[in-house]
Write a protein that holds these residues in place. Structure first.
Motif, PDB file in Angstrom:
ATOM      1  N   SER A 185      56.487  42.458  -1.945  1.00  0.00           N
ATOM      2  CA  SER A 185      57.638  41.688  -1.451  1.00  0.00           C
ATOM      3  C   SER A 185      58.873  41.926  -2.320  1.00  0.00           C
ATOM      4  CB  SER A 185      57.307  40.192  -1.446  1.00  0.00           C
ATOM      5  OG  SER A 185      57.167  39.699  -2.773  1.00  0.00           O
ATOM      6  N   ASP A 186      58.648  42.445  -3.550  1.00  0.00           N
ATOM      7  CA  ASP A 186      59.737  42.741  -4.486  1.00  0.00           C
ATOM      8  C   ASP A 186      60.579  41.498  -4.772  1.00  0.00           C
ATOM      9  OD1 ASP A 186      61.026  44.472  -6.199  1.00  0.00           O
ATOM     10  OD2 ASP A 186      62.560  45.023  -4.735  1.00  0.00           O
ATOM     11  N   SER A 187      59.895  40.349  -4.848  1.00  0.00           N
ATOM     12  CA  SER A 187      60.591  39.091  -5.125  1.00  0.00           C
ATOM     13  C   SER A 187      60.930  38.995  -6.608  1.00  0.00           C
ATOM     14  CB  SER A 187      59.709  37.906  -4.711  1.00  0.00           C
ATOM     15  OG  SER A 187      59.428  37.956  -3.325  1.00  0.00           O
ATOM     16  N   ASP A 188      61.963  38.218  -6.908  1.00  0.00           N
ATOM     17  CA  ASP A 188      62.367  38.018  -8.297  1.00  0.00           C
ATOM     18  C   ASP A 188      61.382  37.141  -9.050  1.00  0.00           C
ATOM     19  OD1 ASP A 188      64.742  39.513  -8.040  1.00  0.00           O
ATOM     20  OD2 ASP A 188      65.747  37.803  -7.104  1.00  0.00           O
ATOM     21  N   VAL A 189      60.748  36.226  -8.319  1.00  0.00           N
ATOM     22  CA  VAL A 189      59.835  35.257  -8.937  1.00  0.00           C
ATOM     23  C   VAL A 189      58.460  35.395  -8.287  1.00  0.00           C
ATOM     24  CG1 VAL A 189      59.398  32.818  -9.408  1.00  0.00           C
ATOM     25  CG2 VAL A 189      61.754  33.678  -9.337  1.00  0.00           C
ATOM     26  N   ILE A 190      57.414  35.449  -9.104  1.00  0.00           N
ATOM     27  CA  ILE A 190      56.038  35.520  -8.614  1.00  0.00           C
ATOM     28  C   ILE A 190      55.288  34.296  -9.103  1.00  0.00           C
ATOM     29  CG2 ILE A 190      53.855  36.778  -8.724  1.00  0.00           C
ATOM     30  CD1 ILE A 190      55.453  39.344  -9.021  1.00  0.00           C
ATOM     31  N   LEU A 191      54.726  33.539  -8.173  1.00  0.00           N
ATOM     32  CA  LEU A 191      53.892  32.378  -8.488  1.00  0.00           C
ATOM     33  C   LEU A 191      52.442  32.768  -8.204  1.00  0.00           C
ATOM     34  CD1 LEU A 191      56.013  29.657  -6.633  1.00  0.00           C
ATOM     35  CD2 LEU A 191      56.295  30.469  -8.978  1.00  0.00           C
ATOM     36  N   ALA A 192      51.641  32.873  -9.250  1.00  0.00           N
ATOM     37  CA  ALA A 192      50.259  33.357  -9.109  1.00  0.00           C
ATOM     38  C   ALA A 192      49.285  32.224  -9.385  1.00  0.00           C
ATOM     39  CB  ALA A 192      49.998  34.528 -10.055  1.00  0.00           C
ATOM     40  N   ASP A 193      48.598  31.777  -8.334  1.00  0.00           N
ATOM     41  CA  ASP A 193      47.633  30.683  -8.434  1.00  0.00           C
ATOM     42  C   ASP A 193      46.231  31.276  -8.555  1.00  0.00           C
ATOM     43  OD1 ASP A 193      46.203  28.356  -8.268  1.00  0.00           O
ATOM     44  OD2 ASP A 193      47.251  27.566  -6.520  1.00  0.00           O
ATOM     45  N   GLU A 194      45.628  31.187  -9.732  1.00  0.00           N
ATOM     46  CA  GLU A 194      44.306  31.777 -10.011  1.00  0.00           C
ATOM     47  C   GLU A 194      44.269  33.250  -9.575  1.00  0.00           C
ATOM     48  OE1 GLU A 194      42.206  30.273 -11.743  1.00  0.00           O
ATOM     49  OE2 GLU A 194      42.441  28.109 -11.458  1.00  0.00           O
ATOM     50  N   PRO A 195      45.080  34.112 -10.186  1.00  0.00           N
ATOM     51  CA  PRO A 195      45.220  35.495  -9.701  1.00  0.00           C
ATOM     52  C   PRO A 195      43.954  36.333  -9.815  1.00  0.00           C
ATOM     53  CG  PRO A 195      46.294  35.242 -11.834  1.00  0.00           C
ATOM     54  CD  PRO A 195      45.930  33.866 -11.371  1.00  0.00           C
ATOM     55  N   THR A 196      43.024  35.981 -10.722  1.00  0.00           N
ATOM     56  CA  THR A 196      41.824  36.811 -10.905  1.00  0.00           C
ATOM     57  C   THR A 196      40.576  36.136 -10.363  1.00  0.00           C
ATOM     58  OG1 THR A 196      41.385  35.921 -13.114  1.00  0.00           O
ATOM     59  CG2 THR A 196      42.813  37.851 -12.973  1.00  0.00           C
ATOM     60  N   GLN A 197      40.753  35.153  -9.508  1.00  0.00           N
ATOM     61  CA  GLN A 197      39.601  34.428  -8.971  1.00  0.00           C
ATOM     62  C   GLN A 197      38.722  35.358  -8.145  1.00  0.00           C
ATOM     63  OE1 GLN A 197      39.656  30.079  -7.673  1.00  0.00           O
ATOM     64  NE2 GLN A 197      39.926  31.150  -5.745  1.00  0.00           N
ATOM     65  N   GLY A 198      37.456  35.458  -8.527  1.00  0.00           N
ATOM     66  CA  GLY A 198      36.496  36.238  -7.758  1.00  0.00           C
ATOM     67  C   GLY A 198      36.535  37.722  -8.007  1.00  0.00           C
ATOM     68  N   VAL A 199      37.204  38.178  -9.064  1.00  0.00           N
ATOM     69  CA  VAL A 199      37.246  39.610  -9.330  1.00  0.00           C
ATOM     70  C   VAL A 199      36.429  39.924 -10.575  1.00  0.00           C
ATOM     71  CG1 VAL A 199      39.521  39.798  -8.272  1.00  0.00           C
ATOM     72  CG2 VAL A 199      39.354  39.553 -10.731  1.00  0.00           C
ATOM     73  N   ASP A 200      35.994  41.171 -10.674  1.00  0.00           N
ATOM     74  CA  ASP A 200      35.116  41.552 -11.775  1.00  0.00           C
ATOM     75  C   ASP A 200      35.900  41.807 -13.057  1.00  0.00           C
ATOM     76  OD1 ASP A 200      35.920  44.408 -11.953  1.00  0.00           O
ATOM     77  OD2 ASP A 200      35.115  44.458  -9.915  1.00  0.00           O
ATOM     78  N   ILE A 201      35.156  42.139 -14.098  1.00  0.00           N
ATOM     79  CA  ILE A 201      35.734  42.291 -15.441  1.00  0.00           C
ATOM     80  C   ILE A 201      36.817  43.364 -15.473  1.00  0.00           C
ATOM     81  CG2 ILE A 201      35.162  42.734 -17.856  1.00  0.00           C
ATOM     82  CD1 ILE A 201      32.178  42.098 -16.828  1.00  0.00           C
ATOM     83  N   GLY A 202      36.476  44.538 -14.937  1.00  0.00           N
ATOM     84  CA  GLY A 202      37.436  45.635 -14.960  1.00  0.00           C
ATOM     85  C   GLY A 202      38.667  45.326 -14.136  1.00  0.00           C
ATOM     86  N   ALA A 203      38.460  44.745 -12.932  1.00  0.00           N
ATOM     87  CA  ALA A 203      39.592  44.430 -12.059  1.00  0.00           C
ATOM     88  C   ALA A 203      40.471  43.345 -12.671  1.00  0.00           C
ATOM     89  CB  ALA A 203      39.083  43.977 -10.693  1.00  0.00           C
ATOM     90  N   ARG A 204      39.852  42.441 -13.424  1.00  0.00           N
ATOM     91  CA  ARG A 204      40.619  41.381 -14.075  1.00  0.00           C
ATOM     92  C   ARG A 204      41.630  41.978 -15.049  1.00  0.00           C
ATOM     93  NH1 ARG A 204      36.474  37.629 -16.134  1.00  0.00           N
ATOM     94  NH2 ARG A 204      36.128  37.391 -13.890  1.00  0.00           N
ATOM     95  N   GLU A 205      41.189  42.924 -15.844  1.00  0.00           N
ATOM     96  CA  GLU A 205      42.098  43.575 -16.788  1.00  0.00           C
ATOM     97  C   GLU A 205      43.196  44.339 -16.058  1.00  0.00           C
ATOM     98  OE1 GLU A 205      42.169  43.172 -19.925  1.00  0.00           O
ATOM     99  OE2 GLU A 205      40.297  42.099 -20.229  1.00  0.00           O
ATOM    100  N   GLU A 206      42.842  44.922 -14.901  1.00  0.00           N
ATOM    101  CA  GLU A 206      43.839  45.654 -14.117  1.00  0.00           C
ATOM    102  C   GLU A 206      44.910  44.702 -13.593  1.00  0.00           C
ATOM    103  OE1 GLU A 206      41.443  47.488 -11.166  1.00  0.00           O
ATOM    104  OE2 GLU A 206      40.456  48.855 -12.570  1.00  0.00           O
ATOM    105  N   ILE A 207      44.487  43.513 -13.149  1.00  0.00           N
ATOM    106  CA  ILE A 207      45.455  42.537 -12.644  1.00  0.00           C
ATOM    107  C   ILE A 207      46.340  42.036 -13.772  1.00  0.00           C
ATOM    108  CG2 ILE A 207      45.667  40.224 -11.658  1.00  0.00           C
ATOM    109  CD1 ILE A 207      43.263  40.865  -9.910  1.00  0.00           C
ATOM    110  N   TYR A 208      45.766  41.817 -14.952  1.00  0.00           N
ATOM    111  CA  TYR A 208      46.585  41.436 -16.113  1.00  0.00           C
ATOM    112  C   TYR A 208      47.656  42.488 -16.358  1.00  0.00           C
ATOM    113  CZ  TYR A 208      42.874  38.093 -17.376  1.00  0.00           C
ATOM    114  OH  TYR A 208      41.971  37.076 -17.381  1.00  0.00           O
TER     115      TYR A 208
END
Length: 861
Positions: free
Chosen positions: A445-468
């Protein structure tokens, strides 16, 4: 163990870490102790382009907790779905408590002692908590329908310290954490030999997690077994006896939990040595810009006086005990909650009154409940991700497929989304990969502000680091980011500042060295002396609240409207309230009522039958042949039986087109509409033939001025209403319409329920056709055509949902009453006939709007 894994890298990860390559001394689980209660033997499953499960063999023993870990897309959920009978394997055997089969079904597995809690709860949204819990039980363990509320309340009482849930509440009104409590409580109530828990703690609050672990310990102490799937390795190490690792659909190995460290398991999961040591990158290490996001005096239902600023390039965390207002604030800023106050993005004041308005103002929200609010089932990965970026990939409203594929493809690759291609339905992906796609939509969306509610919920260890990493890169690019997480460790790794909420207000701000797991947890616990229970989405409700969400509410509205119209007509005409008028109107009412009740049956499963009108015409034509020769009671009974058989055959044809041939219900019944109309006209091109007058006089009998068939219609509506909520078939009918695939998981044979619905609808047209015979007296092929749309309108007026799962037969009857009343009152008032359409349309809009608004307010509350 770690040294062995390092050595194995030289010969290939899959070989080095296969069960045969690891010696028992360093962790292979001992398969000889304890009786095996679940065994999977050489199970294999392929999807188009994906080998999901590769000849996996696995044993689970009584009295033990067997953890199953792996990255998203490794095949964990598919494997346990096969074990539970909800996924059909291409080959292999499933054995439960000594009984084996190659084709398990959910019912077979449940009856032999396997219960499962899916990553997405297998609950029917339009059924109550008690109905869901009863439906999910083995047949022998189900309470009587009349006892199900007390039974469910007794089971939920064990969770009363962490969850307050009314057993009479429709599941659609529960919060995500409450839905998981219901699902887990139901599964444990089965007292199964083996229970499968697929990511059970993702939505649970800490007290509920502790209660779950206590119940698991009690279950295994009593001789039961648990298959525990989780990405949270600290939980796995805390409770598991055995750990099995899946990677790319293959079993890497099974190990005694006490013989492997978290690091060992991580390396097994990813297939390489992965350094979990993390160096936090904070705002001090990045160049921050000016204030980009500012909130002043924000207030709402569960929060008050919130002041907040976030600079460009900064990541701010929301923390606190669940239920202290932090999630409500985030959702309000994302356009999903009422609020007052000022919100600015840069130098612009915005009004996030809706998600679209928030997005237009430069604020993108990532939901914590992807199943309900994030994933667009039926659309591809590409379509899901590009929805928020249509302005960037289109010119003059025309989407450039090349730009769309390039944009989404690059994002999917950077986030390592595992899928055969970008065009597959997002519903076919694992939960973690779905989360990545939903996150990619927010980023695109290329928004200026990102509100992330539990962004890594249900993802594995490797994917969690990728999202971080992705969120950090977004901050480095100048975005202002707010992250809400129940994990203090996650907030420590991501955030520059953390705001701790208590009782709807910001109680403390942590900055610098205070942004650490211990300080965040301590601040959250010390900032409040009271905490809400998990899942307090509803609690006990009063009588009026319950009535406002009842499926009978639209019928009550229609009854009031009918009475008002009657009073108006009675004041304008002395002949309205006379026996003669009622004797003329009530047969018409009875006819439409049977049509509306019949239509309601298929609308309960999300269908619409357009063939009811021509079917009635065909039955009248058939009657002009078979009921003209018979003058004995036996002959009339035989004739009616023939009509019932003809109607049932038509219903079965509709079912075959919809379920077997898989044609959309509207198209299928439209085909039947045309075929029946043509057949009736072929038999009687013009009205002809006489139906036995004795038969017509018999079925048109009256009690005073009330036709017998009108009384029969009332009785049928009441009986079907009772059956809808108090019989097994009625509950299965509602379950099928509420969520067919979920109903299948609960052992409902939706194909046969659908057959019953379409055949039942057609058979209920028989009494309507008999009333039409009284009106015509001859074989008239087109006499029922006008009732098709009228029946749909009456059912919708009565509260039927076109999506299925909701509705009322009494409501459908009252819908027919209102339609008939409108037609009658217009004539008594001497108004032009077009007033019939105006009044009907206007009242339909008012009733539907009122009903929809009241239900929306109820669900929000």
């Amino acid at each position: 163990m770690v040294d062995m894994l390092r050595d194995g890298q030289t010969t290939g990860a899959a070989t080095a870490m296969s069960p045969s390559a690891v010696e028992p001394a360093v962790g292979v689980a001992d398969e000889t102790s304890g009786r095996t209660v679940l065994r999977l033997d050489q199970v294999d499953k392929r999807y188009p382009g994906v080998h999901a499960i590769k000849s996996v063999s696995l044993s689970v023993r009584e009295g033990q907790i067997h953890a199953l870990v792996g990255q998203n897309g490794a095949g964990k959920s598919t494997l346990v779905g096969i074990a539970a009978g909800s996924v059909h394997a291409d080959s292999g055997t499933v054995e439960i408590d000594g009984e084996s089969t190659q084709s398990p079904t959910p019912t077979w597995c449940r009856e032999r002692g396997l219960a499962i809690v899916y990553q997405e709860p297998a609950l029917l949204p339009d059924l109550t908590v008690a109905e869901n819990m009863r439906l999910g039980m083995p047949v022998h363990a189900r309470p009587a329908i009349g006892d199900q509320i007390a039974w469910a309340e007794e089971i939920l009482a064990r969770w009363s310290s962490v969850a307050s849930i009314d057993a009479r509440t429709p599941v659609r009104e529960l919060r995500p954490d409450a839905r998981f409590v219901v699902e887990i409580a139901r599964a444990l109530a089965e007292r199964p030999k083996v229970i499968v828990l697929d990511e059970p703690t993702e939505h649970l609050l800490p007290p509920a997690v502790a209660e779950l672990f206590t119940l698991i310990a009690e279950h295994t102490a009593a001789g039961g077994a648990v298959v525990y799937i989780s990405h949270r390795l600290n939980e796995v190490k805390q409770i598991a006896d055995t750990v099995s690792v899946l990677r790319d659909g293959a079993l890497v190995g099974s190990f005694d939990a006490e013989d492997v460290t978290e690091q060992d398991v991580v390396n097994l999961v990813v297939g390489r040595e992965l350094d979990r040591t993390f160096t936090r990158v904070t705002g001090a290490d990045r160049i921050m810009g000016e204030e980009l996001f500012a909130v002043t005096d924000l207030s709402g239902k569960r929060f008050d006086g919130i002041d907040l600023t976030v600079r460009a390039g900064e990541i701010v965390g929301f923390a606190g005990v669940e239920g202290q207002g932090q999630r409500d604030v985030l959702r309000a800023l994302g356009g999903l909650g009422g609020h007052s106050g000022t919100v600015r993005v840069g130098d612009r004041t915005i009004d996030p009154s809706s998600p679209a308005a928030a997005l237009h103002g430069g604020v993108a929200y990532l939901t914590h409940d992807r199943h309900v609010e994030g994933v667009l089932s039926g659309l591809s990965l590409r379509e899901n991700a590009s929805l928020s970026a249509l302005g960037r990939i289109s010119t003059a409203g025309v989407v450039s497929r090349m730009r769309e594929r390039k944009l989404t493809g690059e994002t999917f690759r950077s986030m390592r989304v595992k899928a055969p291609n970008d065009e597959v339905d997002i519903a076919t992906l694992s939960g973690g990969n779905q989360q990545k796609v939903v996150l990619s939509r927010v980023l695109l969306s290329d928004s200026d502000v990102i509100l992330a509610d539990e962004p890594t919920q249900g993802v594995d260890i490797g994917a969690r680091e990728e999202i971080y990493s992705i969120l950090r890169k977004a901050a480095a690019a100048g975005k202002a980011i707010v992250v809400l997480s129940s994990s203090a460790a996650e907030l420590e790794q991501l955030c520059d500042r953390v705001l701790v909420f208590s009782r709807g207000q910001i109680a403390r701000e942590l900055v610098g060295d205070d942004v650490n797991e211990h300080a965040i947890a301590q601040a959250a616990l010390s900032a409040t002396h009271s905490r809400e229970k998990a899942g307090t989405g509803t609690g006990r409700v009063n009588f009026w609240h319950r009535m406002s969400r009842s499926d009978l509410t639209p019928g009550a509205i229609l009854l009031i409207a009918t009475i008002i119209l009657g009073i108006i007509a009675a004041t304008q005409s002395d002949t309205y309230l006379t026996g003669r008028n009622f004797s003329l109107v009530l047969p018409l009412l009875a006819t439409l009522a049977f049509f509306a009740i019949a239509q309601q049956v298929v609308m309960m499963i999300g269908g619409i039958d357009l063939s009811v009108g021509p079917l009635a015409g065909l039955l009248v034509v058939v009657a002009s042949f078979i009921l003209s020769a018979y003058r004995t009671p036996v002959g009339m009974i035989l004739g009616v039986i023939v009509l019932v058989v003809v109607a049932a055959v038509v219903g079965a044809v509709n079912w075959s087109l919809i379920t077997v041939v898989r044609i959309n219900p509207l198209i299928a019944t439209l085909v039947t509409f045309t075929a029946l109309q043509g057949l009736a006209l072929l038999m009687r091109p013009l009205p002809a033939g006489q139906i036995d007058p004795f038969f017509l006089s018999y079925v048109s009998g009256v009690w005073g001025f009330v036709p017998v068939m009108a009384v029969v219609a009332i009785v049928v509506a009441v009986v079907l209403e009772y059956c809808l909520f108090r019989t097994t078939f009625g509950i299965k009918l509602r379950a099928t319409g509420s969520a067919g695939p979920t109903a299948e998981r609960n052992g409902v044979r939706t194909r046969w329920v659908t057959l019953g619905a379409y055949v039942g609808c057609s058979v209920l047209i028989v009494p309507a056709a008999i009333l039409l015979m009284v009106q015509s007296g001859t074989g008239n092929a087109s006499i029922g055509d006008s009732y098709t749309l009228a029946s749909i309108g009456a059912a919708v007026l009565g509260g039927a949902s076109i999506f299925g799962g909701r509705g009322s037969f009494i409501g459908a009857f009252l819908g027919a009453v209102l339609v008939t009343q409108i037609n009658t009152v217009v004539q008594f008032l001497g108004l032009p006939l077009y007033w019939q359409q105006w009044l009907l349309g206007g009242l339909t809009i008012v009733a539907a709007a009122f009903y929809s608004k009241s239900r929306t307010l109820t669900e929000r509350s």
